[in-house]
Write an enzyme that holds these catalytic residues in place. Structure first.
Site, PDB file in Angstrom:
ATOM      1  CG  HIS A  15       2.139  -7.352 -13.858  1.00  0.00           C
ATOM      2  ND1 HIS A  15       3.363  -7.618 -14.594  1.00  0.00           N
ATOM      3  CD2 HIS A  15       2.117  -7.956 -12.800  1.00  0.00           C
ATOM      4  CE1 HIS A  15       3.934  -8.575 -13.460  1.00  0.00           C
ATOM      5  NE2 HIS A  15       3.224  -8.422 -12.303  1.00  0.00           N
ATOM      6  CB  SER A  32       3.811   3.088  -9.500  1.00  0.00           C
ATOM      7  OG  SER A  32       4.132   2.266  -8.736  1.00  0.00           O
ATOM      8  CB  SER A  80      10.893  -1.377  -7.272  1.00  0.00           C
ATOM      9  OG  SER A  80      11.471  -0.438  -7.200  1.00  0.00           O
ATOM     10  CG  HIS A 110      -1.710  -7.344 -12.220  1.00  0.00           C
ATOM     11  ND1 HIS A 110      -1.313  -6.158 -11.697  1.00  0.00           N
ATOM     12  CD2 HIS A 110      -1.501  -8.615 -11.245  1.00  0.00           C
ATOM     13  CE1 HIS A 110      -0.903  -6.468 -10.428  1.00  0.00           C
ATOM     14  NE2 HIS A 110      -0.774  -7.643 -10.309  1.00  0.00           N
ATOM     15  N   GLY A 125       8.764  -5.675 -12.986  1.00  0.00           N
ATOM     16  CA  GLY A 125       9.562  -7.295 -13.604  1.00  0.00           C
ATOM     17  C   GLY A 125      10.721  -7.641 -12.714  1.00  0.00           C
ATOM     18  CE  LYS A 150       7.989  -5.455   1.205  1.00  0.00           C
ATOM     19  NZ  LYS A 150       7.185  -6.519   0.836  1.00  0.00           N
ATOM     20  CG  HIS A 210       0.502  -5.322  -6.041  1.00  0.00           C
ATOM     21  ND1 HIS A 210       1.638  -5.934  -6.071  1.00  0.00           N
ATOM     22  CD2 HIS A 210      -0.105  -6.130  -6.841  1.00  0.00           C
ATOM     23  CE1 HIS A 210       1.831  -6.704  -6.639  1.00  0.00           C
ATOM     24  NE2 HIS A 210       0.722  -7.012  -7.252  1.00  0.00           N
ATOM     25  CG  LEU A 253      -1.929   0.827   1.418  1.00  0.00           C
ATOM     26  CD1 LEU A 253      -2.798   0.577   2.930  1.00  0.00           C
ATOM     27  CD2 LEU A 253      -1.503   2.318   1.385  1.00  0.00           C
TER      28      LEU A 253
END
Lengths: 143, 490
Positions: B413, B394, B389, B338, B416, B489, B244, B212
């Site tokens: 999405h 983002s 990350s 996703h 990676g 997190k 996420h 978040l």
């Protein structure tokens, strides 16, 4: 005998684990131990509660997949983390049965050093094989 | 141990951003594989991707190409970043390994009218409050105390249930993919085990790469002012919030259940696969349909999870800033999945067909005017939320007609991974990273220091390069880059 090792650079977003055991019982216990250690620092977990697991399957590798998946089910359902597993496997004809006991305690975010919330055991590269020393298993967990 | 997969000998350049592996690469490939990447990203792409994207190309009923997005990396079954469409009329399949265990893992973005100057003095307090309100980490429990019959309503009605029960605003539903409710969800296709496992987890983040994040808009990072404004991003120094997460243990258990159920089904239908994790069933078989309906339940749980979390975020902001969420204009930009498979209409060689589109680590990117979109996005196209990350940033993008033509209306999405979790932990210490990030103006509150190290920026690809690739390939367009200032997190 080493209980398990993490295979680096395999399935890089997840965790690939190779575990060992002299017999099937020990192999299953060590696979479970790897899951416990990836989830939390087991030194900070007390042996307060037990959960028993009974399963049967048509092959040893299906049984291992189901057993490890069951640990994740118990983790979420009872909000528990574990530090020890004792496993007894028996084989009758083509059927494998498992009786196991998992020992741990309810999760306490303040007290426990939590690591990865493992989502699932995947079948990617999943393998259980006999070796000179006993048994070896390879599995990738989704985190 | 199986040796690391080999890199294909033939990787043909189709354009500056598309690379193709022909069907001659592997026995059984029904279609070529196409990877979206810049030259730098294709060189960086790990060998697992090539192996997995070409394994997918062997699955029954696959159409045109097996795709991988520029943020692609070695996953299980499909690569992460994998996109493939299957025609049910040509024995096309559905595979849990093409969706992921975390069904409807996705992103939600919320705006505020607060500026950085207003938030900065209270950022620590805000983040600590959000950390308390949104449980994260291993086996965490949520605050919604749903009984079994309520949980059934949640998994069949998704966000609608949440809003009707006081966890959100009516307009939130308008800004959620598919209105936050997948119609074909059927709880009778879900095991009791999945119910038990997921029932107490509504409103929880989980761990791994879930987060978040409080983020900052800077004037120089708004690339398309008009679209940004239509999405609610209009001011330099504006604060937004990104989430996420997915369907938690509930979705994980459904994936696990059906993975085992499908194995005998494949034998029955004579389906051969190259990785046990690609276990699948014909979409039109009973088992395939059962999974599709159970998967929809998990997707609804995930929409609900993010909806309840949004409710808590608004509460956290209200508590910290002593103002109503309405006054702070905490409107949703969008919520998008996703990790999902959906039956969608697409055009192949001028003919319209219903295809089962699998997106595993790929975001739907529908263009302006697409009939499945809410009319509020008719002019702009669908918002696409890409989580980078926690150190780098983002993006908010928008869907395009090109995505429909090229990639079944799909794009990237995230940024990676390029480095394994074990390696990242050796390179970085969680507590040191936390301090370093704080010096750089990013306050992190994490349940796990080891988990934090695993998510370090250096373990990921360059998100700007990933976005540049999808933007230049045309499969979505850059709107705004968002910079992290605080992160919660698991």
């Amino acid at each position: 005998m080493k209980k398990y090792k993490i295979l680096e650079d395999v399935a890089i977003a997840d965790i690939a684990i190779e575990a060992y055991g002299k017999g099937l019982n020990e192999l299953f216990e060590n696979c479970a131990f790897a899951v416990f250690e990836e989830s939390a620092d087991i030194n900070k977990i007390k042996e307060k509660e037990k959960k028993s697991v009974k399963l049967s399957a048509k092959s040893a590798d299906d049984l291992l997949f189901d057993f490890l998946s069951e640990i994740l089910f118990l983790k979420d359902t009872y909000s528990m983390i574990f530090k020890k597993a004792s496993v007894k496997i028996s084989k009758k004809g083509n059927n494998y049965s498992l009786n196991a006991e998992l020992v741990g305690e309810p999760i306490n975010r303040k007290k426990h050093e939590l690591r990865n919330d493992i989502k699932a055991i995947t079948l990617h590269m999943f393998k259980l094989e006999k070796t000179k020393e006993g048994y070896k298993a390879l599995f990738v967990v989704d985190v | 141990m199986r040796p690391e997969p080999e890199r294909p000998k033939e990787i043909n350049k189709i354009s500056d951003f598309i690379w193709e592996i022909p069907t001659s690469h592997k026995k059984g490939m029904l279609v070529p594989a196409r990877i979206y990447a810049s030259k730098g990203l294709i060189e960086q792409m790990d060998n697992g991707v090539f192996d997995q994207v070409t394994n997918v190309a062997c699955l029954p009923g696959i159409q045109k190409y097996s795709f991988c997005m520029p943020d692609g990396h070695w996953g299980y079954g499909f690569p992460i970043g994998g996109v493939a469409a299957f025609d049910p009329e040509e024995k096309g399949i559905i595979s849990p390994g093409g969706i992921g265990f975390d069904i409807n893992c996705g992103m939600r973005l919320v705006t505020t009218n607060l500026t950085f100057d207003q938030v900065k003095p209270k950022l620590r307090e805000l983040t600590d409050t959000l950390f308390k309100l949104v449980p994260a980490g291993v086996g965490c429990k949520g605050f919604v105390d749903a009984n079994k019959s309520q949980f059934i309503e949640i998994i069949e009605n998704g966000s609608k249930w949440c809003v009707e029960n006081g966890y959100g605003w009516k307009e939130d539903i308008e800004r959620t993919e598919g209105y936050g409710k997948i119609d074909w969800a059927d709880h009778t296709k879900v095991s009791d085990k999945a119910m038990q496992r997921g029932m107490n987890q509504l409103g929880t983040l989980g761990s791994g790469n879930h987060y978040l994040e409080t983020q900052l808009v800077k004037a120089e990072n708004i690339f398309d002012k008009e679209t940004a404004k239509a999405f609610g991003i209009h001011t330099s120094n504006q604060i937004v919030v990104m989430v996420h997460c997915g369907s938690r243990g509930f979705g994980h258990q459904i994936g696990t259940d059906y993975l085992r159920k499908f194995e005998p089904v494949m034998k029955e239908h004579g389906i051969e696969i190259r990785d046990r994790e690609l276990t699948c069933a014909p979409f039109n078989s009973k088992e395939g349909q059962d999974y599709y309906k159970a998967m929809a339940c998990a997707a609804n749980m995930a929409f609900s999870n993010r909806q309840v979390i949004l409710h808590r975020i608004r509460e956290g902001f209200e508590k910290t800033f002593n103002k109503d969420a309405e006054k702070m204009e905490m409107h949703m930009v969008y919520d998008v999945a996703h990790n999902i498979a959906k039956l969608e209409e697409h055009e192949i060689d001028g003919k319209k067909k219903k295809l089962v589109v699998h997106r595993k680590g790929s975001t739907r990117a529908f263009p302006p005017g697409h009939p499945e979109l809410n009319p509020i996005f008719k002019k702009t196209g669908q918002p696409v939320i890409i989580g980078g990350s926690m150190e780098t940033g983002s993006y908010l993008l928008v869907g395009t007609e090109e995505a429909m033509k090229q990639t079944w209306g799909s794009t990237a999405h995230g940024s990676g991974r390029t480095m394994s979790r074990a390696r990242a932990k050796r390179e970085v210490r969680g507590d040191k990273l936390q301090k370093d990030m704080e010096k750089r103006g990013i306050y992190v509150k994490s349940v796990s220091m080891a988990g934090l190290a695993e998510e370090a920026g250096l373990a990921y690809k360059n998100v700007d390069e990933v976005i540049d690739t999808v933007h230049k390939a045309g499969i979505s367009k850059r709107v705004v880059k968002l910079l992290p200032i605080a992160n919660v997190k698991g």
